[in-house]
Every structure is written in C-alpha cells, then in structure tokens.
Design a protein around this motif. Structure first.
Motif, PDB file in Angstrom:
ATOM      1  N   LYS A   1       0.816  -1.214   0.000  1.00 40.43           N
ATOM      2  CA  LYS A   1       0.000   0.000   0.000  1.00 40.43           C
ATOM      3  C   LYS A   1       0.856   1.275   0.000  1.00 40.43           C
ATOM      4  O   LYS A   1       0.422   2.326   0.450  1.00 40.43           O
ATOM      5  CB  LYS A   1      -0.964   0.034   1.195  1.00 40.43           C
ATOM      6  CG  LYS A   1      -2.155  -0.899   1.039  1.00 40.43           C
ATOM      7  CD  LYS A   1      -3.227  -0.580   2.065  1.00 40.43           C
ATOM      8  CE  LYS A   1      -4.502  -1.354   1.775  1.00 40.43           C
ATOM      9  NZ  LYS A   1      -5.587  -1.003   2.727  1.00 40.43           N
ATOM     10  N   GLN A   2       2.061   1.161  -0.498  1.00 39.50           N
ATOM     11  CA  GLN A   2       2.931   2.332  -0.660  1.00 39.50           C
ATOM     12  C   GLN A   2       2.443   3.161  -1.839  1.00 39.50           C
ATOM     13  O   GLN A   2       2.197   2.644  -2.929  1.00 39.50           O
ATOM     14  CB  GLN A   2       4.377   1.888  -0.905  1.00 39.50           C
ATOM     15  CG  GLN A   2       5.318   2.989  -1.351  1.00 39.50           C
ATOM     16  CD  GLN A   2       5.747   3.894  -0.217  1.00 39.50           C
ATOM     17  OE1 GLN A   2       6.120   3.423   0.844  1.00 39.50           O
ATOM     18  NE2 GLN A   2       5.694   5.190  -0.444  1.00 39.50           N
TER      19      GLN A   2
ATOM     20  N   ALA B   1      -7.679  13.723   2.695  1.00 37.77           N
ATOM     21  CA  ALA B   1      -8.660  12.686   3.013  1.00 37.77           C
ATOM     22  C   ALA B   1      -7.969  11.342   3.217  1.00 37.77           C
ATOM     23  O   ALA B   1      -8.327  10.570   4.125  1.00 37.77           O
ATOM     24  CB  ALA B   1      -9.706  12.595   1.902  1.00 37.77           C
ATOM     25  N   TRP B   2      -6.971  11.030   2.358  1.00 37.61           N
ATOM     26  CA  TRP B   2      -6.200   9.794   2.549  1.00 37.61           C
ATOM     27  C   TRP B   2      -5.575   9.754   3.945  1.00 37.61           C
ATOM     28  O   TRP B   2      -5.612   8.730   4.624  1.00 37.61           O
ATOM     29  CB  TRP B   2      -5.088   9.706   1.492  1.00 37.61           C
ATOM     30  CG  TRP B   2      -4.029   8.711   1.869  1.00 37.61           C
ATOM     31  CD1 TRP B   2      -4.061   7.369   1.683  1.00 37.61           C
ATOM     32  CD2 TRP B   2      -2.798   8.982   2.561  1.00 37.61           C
ATOM     33  NE1 TRP B   2      -2.934   6.781   2.200  1.00 37.61           N
ATOM     34  CE2 TRP B   2      -2.138   7.752   2.752  1.00 37.61           C
ATOM     35  CE3 TRP B   2      -2.194  10.139   3.043  1.00 37.61           C
ATOM     36  CZ2 TRP B   2      -0.911   7.651   3.392  1.00 37.61           C
ATOM     37  CZ3 TRP B   2      -0.968  10.045   3.672  1.00 37.61           C
ATOM     38  CH2 TRP B   2      -0.321   8.817   3.852  1.00 37.61           C
TER      39      TRP B   2
ATOM     40  N   TRP C   1      -7.061   3.529   5.298  1.00 41.81           N
ATOM     41  CA  TRP C   1      -5.740   3.657   4.695  1.00 41.81           C
ATOM     42  C   TRP C   1      -4.656   3.925   5.752  1.00 41.81           C
ATOM     43  O   TRP C   1      -3.546   4.370   5.424  1.00 41.81           O
ATOM     44  CB  TRP C   1      -5.732   4.787   3.668  1.00 41.81           C
ATOM     45  CG  TRP C   1      -6.500   4.439   2.438  1.00 41.81           C
ATOM     46  CD1 TRP C   1      -7.839   4.556   2.228  1.00 41.81           C
ATOM     47  CD2 TRP C   1      -5.966   3.884   1.239  1.00 41.81           C
ATOM     48  NE1 TRP C   1      -8.190   4.124   0.987  1.00 41.81           N
ATOM     49  CE2 TRP C   1      -7.053   3.708   0.347  1.00 41.81           C
ATOM     50  CE3 TRP C   1      -4.686   3.523   0.815  1.00 41.81           C
ATOM     51  CZ2 TRP C   1      -6.880   3.178  -0.932  1.00 41.81           C
ATOM     52  CZ3 TRP C   1      -4.517   3.009  -0.460  1.00 41.81           C
ATOM     53  CH2 TRP C   1      -5.607   2.831  -1.322  1.00 41.81           C
ATOM     54  N   LYS C   2      -4.954   3.622   7.004  1.00 42.64           N
ATOM     55  CA  LYS C   2      -4.013   3.933   8.082  1.00 42.64           C
ATOM     56  C   LYS C   2      -2.718   3.129   8.004  1.00 42.64           C
ATOM     57  O   LYS C   2      -1.708   3.498   8.612  1.00 42.64           O
ATOM     58  CB  LYS C   2      -4.673   3.717   9.435  1.00 42.64           C
ATOM     59  CG  LYS C   2      -5.058   2.272   9.722  1.00 42.64           C
ATOM     60  CD  LYS C   2      -5.715   2.131  11.080  1.00 42.64           C
ATOM     61  CE  LYS C   2      -6.077   0.677  11.369  1.00 42.64           C
ATOM     62  NZ  LYS C   2      -6.720   0.534  12.704  1.00 42.64           N
ATOM     63  N   ASP C   3      -2.746   1.993   7.269  1.00 41.46           N
ATOM     64  CA  ASP C   3      -1.540   1.166   7.151  1.00 41.46           C
ATOM     65  C   ASP C   3      -0.727   1.490   5.907  1.00 41.46           C
ATOM     66  O   ASP C   3       0.264   0.817   5.617  1.00 41.46           O
ATOM     67  CB  ASP C   3      -1.925  -0.316   7.127  1.00 41.46           C
ATOM     68  CG  ASP C   3      -2.558  -0.767   8.440  1.00 41.46           C
ATOM     69  OD1 ASP C   3      -2.175  -0.222   9.489  1.00 41.46           O
ATOM     70  OD2 ASP C   3      -3.441  -1.650   8.400  1.00 41.46           O
TER      71      ASP C   3
ATOM     72  N   ILE D   1      -1.264  15.226  10.345  1.00 42.09           N
ATOM     73  CA  ILE D   1      -2.319  14.210  10.399  1.00 42.09           C
ATOM     74  C   ILE D   1      -1.733  12.800  10.380  1.00 42.09           C
ATOM     75  O   ILE D   1      -2.087  11.956  11.203  1.00 42.09           O
ATOM     76  CB  ILE D   1      -3.286  14.378   9.206  1.00 42.09           C
ATOM     77  CG1 ILE D   1      -3.909  15.774   9.214  1.00 42.09           C
ATOM     78  CG2 ILE D   1      -4.376  13.300   9.251  1.00 42.09           C
ATOM     79  CD1 ILE D   1      -4.705  16.090   7.968  1.00 42.09           C
ATOM     80  N   ALA D   2      -0.818  12.545   9.430  1.00 43.48           N
ATOM     81  CA  ALA D   2      -0.344  11.178   9.198  1.00 43.48           C
ATOM     82  C   ALA D   2       1.038  10.901   9.783  1.00 43.48           C
ATOM     83  O   ALA D   2       1.505   9.758   9.725  1.00 43.48           O
ATOM     84  CB  ALA D   2      -0.324  10.898   7.690  1.00 43.48           C
ATOM     85  N   GLY D   3       1.691  11.908  10.344  1.00 45.49           N
ATOM     86  CA  GLY D   3       2.998  11.687  10.974  1.00 45.49           C
ATOM     87  C   GLY D   3       4.031  11.192   9.990  1.00 45.49           C
ATOM     88  O   GLY D   3       4.117  11.666   8.848  1.00 45.49           O
TER      89      GLY D   3
END
Length: 603
Positions: free
Chosen positions: A41-42, A62-63, A69-71, A96-98
C-alpha cells in the motif's frame, strides 16, 4: 524514478484509481495515484516541479484521515526545489499522518555534467601535492561564489540577480555554510585524486551563502594537519600551573590546534554558565549539592570532551561519515594556583563523590548537548570530522602509497598556516585569558544559604580514544539508501542529502579532471577547569583556585599513541582512529593517562 525508488515487479501499478473518504466531512474522493504498490500500500506521487497539484490536496488530506488507509504510506517526489505551498502541504499532511508521509527532492534545474574545456572553478581543498589549484566540482563552484560576510554576500547576490534575473536558482545563497561539514571521502588512487563531499543546511530564502570559503578551508587545513603531524603532537594544555606547556609549537601554528584550545575555554564557560542559579537547572543544581556548615559544597573540577562512538560506513572504497557525536566528562581536580579569597569548604571523599554525581546527572548532559548542537562548537565538530577522514587516508596509504604519502608524519604544516580571524592570535594570549578567568572568576552567583545570601565566584578536549563503528551494509542501505549515488552526484553539482530533510550535498574531486570523477597519540589527560570552589567573601570569591593540595609533577607526554583499535561492522578490527584528534594534557598528564589506560585494559 524507477531505479531510485524500486518501482519494479508485479506489485507496482501506475495510474491506479482508488477512493479516500474524509471522516470529518463524509465526502468520498476518487484519486488516480501515480504509482501504487498493491502489497504494501505504498503510494508514490511524482511532481515535475516544486509544488503540489492544488486540485489533489483535499484528496490527499482525506487519505491521511481515512482509517481504511491507516496502514499505507505516501512519498511525494519533487523534481525541483519545493515552493512554499509544497512545504505547507507536507506540513499539514504530517500533522495528520505523521511519519507515514515522506518526501524526496531532485534538482532537475541544475545541469549535472561539468562543462568542457576546464572552465570550472578550482581550489586547493583537500588536494595533495602536485595538483595545485585543481580541485573541481560543485563544492568548488559554490564556495567560489560565497563571500566572507553577510553584507558582501547580499551585494553579490543582488548584482548576480540584476545581471541574470531569470537565472538558475540554488546558488551559494541557498546553502547555509555555517553548518558545513565533511560527509564523504572516496578511495585515494595515486594520480587520480580523491572524491569528497560536504553537507550543509539548505536555505530556501537564499539569504545566507556567506562564509563558505573559511569553513571549507578550515576542514581542509585540519585534514592536512592531522596527516602531517604525528600523534605525539596532538595535545593542548590549559593548566594554570603550567604556562610553559600550553601546546606543541607546530600544532599551535595551525587552525586545528587553535580550534581545540578555544573550544576548551568555551566549554569551561558554558559549563559554569549552566550552573547559573537564576535558571531552573542552576537552581535545582545548587539545591542538590551536599552541604557543609549549611553551604553548598563542590570540589574543584576538570572537564573534557571526548568522542562517543562515531558511525561510519566503509563502502565502495570510500568512507561515509554518518555521525560523530561528542561526550563531556567531568571529575574532581586540584591545583596549586590560587584564586581570590579562600575556599568555603574542603569536601571530603564522600562529599566529593556526592557532588560529582549531581554534576554528572544535571550539568554534564546539558553542556554535552550544547557541544553537539550549538554554533560555538561547530568548528570543533568540523575539525573532529576532518580527523576521521585523515585517519582513513592514513589507513589507505599504509596499504599502498597515495598522493598524500609525502605529507603523512612529515612534520611540515607550513602550507596550512593559522588563518584565525585575529591574525595576532597566539596560544600564550589565550592561556593568559584563561588564567585570568581562573584566578579572578567569571560568574558571580548569589546562593541563599543559612538565612543569608552567599556570593560564589566560579569559573579540555580529549579525542585520543575515538571509538568507531562501521555500520552494517543492511543498516546503511535501509537508512542511507540514496547516499552513495548522491555523494557521487555532489562531486559534479549541488544535490539533496535525503538522509536529513533540509540538508544538501556539495562535493568535488582533487584531480584536474573536468568530469570531476575518480575511482571509486598519545592520550594526554584532560585539562582542569576552574575549581569551582566558592569563597565566603561578600563581593568576590575564589572559585578559580584556593586548593592547598599539590598536584603530581608534570611529566612529558607519552611517546606512543593511545586508544583502542576501532571495530568495524564487518568484524575485522582496524586501527582507523587510534589517536584521533587532539587531547588536552593536565599537570601529571602521563600519570593520569596511564591510570586511565590501565583501567581500560583491566575492563
């Protein structure tokens, strides 16, 4: 792109259409991804310029929020230097996603190949004898354009912009030379020169760019100093009892020696500054010290800097210098040179140990952080890194003579003279400054004790044992995947150092080759600081002295270099750095050195 980011195999799909749902608004977005790995999922998003597509920003946000899509991870690749909107976008995404959001930066607006006809700028950086004025490459180009002061640099950039308003960006104004350090040095091949690369912070505002020549010259001069002088010359000694043993005469005529001596004095200043009772740390420190007759009591001290384990990677015939951290050490010390007044206490053995524990737990870590990060120690860090590179060259020369062979242990440092801003700098003048501070004190502290306010007046570098660890190939590949290619690119032109966001690489080659390519101590003991002993006088106190104990007599520095053999990641012990950089000697230096060495041997 395919090569650098591994976009091969059946798991990678181009132009993959997916859906992201913003949980905050409930809106679903359809997004076409440039490259997507169905197994990991890269996500890879490729920008041909330096900014994001504004139409895609809400979809990407949004992603970052979508729990489905957290992984997954997203990497944004830019072909040109990032614009302000790109930096803001990445900042918002990371909030948001670090660390699921990463970036990679190319510089497609910079021509990588050197021009024909030998027109590139030349210099003498790191070049061996017989190649005078032939160092060429991206580093040479930018350093040639750098000016000595901010004012000079601003005037130069203005003239350049007026003459070429649509010219290429990423000139010297885009490099913060105050952070310049040596990152890589290649394998020296006789007659073909050696590749090398500096790294530094980039400056997107292009308002810096000054001072490049002085910083690069310091690194180069220190490199040759470590080659030319034998390790028994690498000592300096700020001991108030020994004005006739400050440092070796030849070493004292080099910038490497000057930097070490000045760093030692600076460290003493910063050490006692950290004790300021007006700060939270200082207040807690004085409260934690053992008390004698109700007053805080601390012993006289000597403090010194020594290396922690350096992280390097020897690969493809060269060495990548990844990290060279420094450590601060402290121990009790007595001298016979008195300060003003008389000591307020004479701590016994238990009180000395208790005070040292407080110092080691509270003051030492704070000052050690300063040494490793503060700008006043940047030159010390540069000189130390140059020592690592020089020892690598020594090691290669021992296997087969290189172009540096005649320099090694020659004892001749006349070609790399002292370039101090103050041309009247002398070791004696700095010693006299130190001794005055020692005998008169530097900081005046008012410490509440026994219902009164007591006035206290308070107030080197040992790199002889530099442990070095050659990181494993697997770790190097994982953490520094692009560094080998980037180091080679930097020999030709400025490029990114993606190991650290906001860093750039600029290199050169020492041979007169237009393409800029080539085939790939003794351990004297540390110096004492001010004893730190407070005195009871209400206006002055003798923190600089007052001890009645006589130190052991001074003895000559040992003739054999100290230090353990470094151990590499490939399980072959090598003597890369067996007497690294310089050490500071104290009265009785040989005695304490042997005691330290003996203890290490027993352990």
């Amino acid at each position: 792109m395919i090569k650098d980011h591994g976009l091969v195999g059946p798991d990678w799909i181009c132009q993959k259409e997916v859906e992201f749902k913003d949980p905050d608004t409930g809106k679903t977005y359809r997004r076409k991804l440039d490259a997507f790995n169905t197994r990991t999922k890269q996500i890879l998003e490729i920008k041909s310029n330096g900014g994001p597509d504004r139409r895609e920003i809400p979809k990407d946000l949004a992603w970052a929020k979508d729990p489905n899509w957290k992984d997954s991870r997203a990497k944004f690749v830019f072909a040109e230097p990032q614009k302000a909107d790109a930096k803001k976008f990445l900042g918002d995404m990371r909030q948001i996603a670090g660390d699921r959001v990463t970036e990679y930066n190319y510089r497609s607006d910079r021509v990588e190949l050197a021009p024909k006809g030998g027109q590139r700028a030349t210099s003498g950086l790191l070049e061996p004898p017989g190649q005078s004025g032939t160092t060429r490459g991206g580093a040479t180009d930018l350093i040639r354009e750098s000016r000595p002061t901010p004012k000079d640099m601003a005037e130069y950039l203005n003239r350049r912009n007026v003459a070429n308003p649509g010219g290429l960006p990423r000139g010297p104004g885009g490099v913060d030379f105050s952070t310049l350090d040596l990152k890589y040095i290649g394998k020296p091949v006789k007659g073909k020169g050696v590749d090398f690369a500096f790294d530094a912070n980039e400056d997107p505002t292009e308002k810096s760019g000054w001072g490049g020549k002085a910083k690069a010259q310091l690194i180069s001069d220190a490199f040759f100093t470590w080659l030319a002088l034998s390790p028994d010359k690498f000592w300096v000694n700020l001991n108030p009892d020994e004005p006739d043993r400050i440092m070796d005469a030849k070493f004292g005529k080099t910038d490497a020696g000057r930097v070490l001596l000045e760093a030692d004095l600076q460290m003493k200043h910063d050490f006692y500054k950290a004790m300021d009772p007006d700060t939270d740390l200082g207040k807690r420190y004085w409260a934690a010290l053992p008390k004698q007759n109700g007053y805080p009591c601390m012993p006289g001290l000597r403090n010194w800097i020594e290396p922690k384990t350096a992280q390097v990677r020897e690969q493809d015939g060269g060495i990548y210098i990844l990290d060279t951290p420094l450590r601060l050490k402290s121990t009790a010390q007595t001298t016979i040179t008195p300060g003003p007044g008389t000591p307020i206490c004479t701590p016994n053995e238990a009180e000395t140990k208790a005070a040292q524990r407080v110092i080691d737990q509270m003051i030492v870590p704070a000052v050690e952080k300063t040494i490793n990060t503060a700008p006043q120690y940047a030159d010390l860090r540069r000189v130390y890194t140059a020592r690592v590179a020089a020892e690598y060259i020594r090691q290669q020369d021992a296997k087969a003579p290189t172009d540096y062979h005649k320099i090694i242990n020659s004892g001749d440092v006349s070609r790399w003279p002292l370039r101090a801003p103050n041309q009247n700098w002398t070791r004696e003048a700095l010693f006299n400054k130190y001794r005055y501070i020692y005998t008169h004190g530097e900081f005046e502290y008012k410490i509440p004790a026994n219902g009164t306010v007591q006035v206290y007046l308070v107030g080197g570098v040992d790199m002889s044992k530099q442990p070095k660890h050659n990181v494993s190939k697997a770790r190097f590949t994982a953490q520094h995947r692009y560094l080998p290619r980037q180091a080679q690119t930097s020999v030709k032109t400025l490029t990114d150092n993606t190991d650290m966001t906001g860093r750039v690489l600029l290199g050169a080659n020492t041979a007169a080759d237009d393409t800029g390519t080539s085939t790939p101590t003794p351990t004297p003991t540390p110096t004492p600081t001010h004893t730190g002993r407070p005195t009871p006088t209400p206006t002055h106190s003798g923190g600089g002295g007052g001890s009645t104990h006589t130190p052991p007599p001074a003895t000559p520095a040992p003739s054999e270099p100290g230090g353990d053999l470094a151990h590499t990641g490939n399980d072959s012990p090598i003597g890369l750095i067996s007497g690294i950089a310089a050490a500071l000697a104290v009265a009785g230096g040989a005695l304490v050195w042997w005691m330290r060495r003996g203890k290490t041997a027993q352990e």
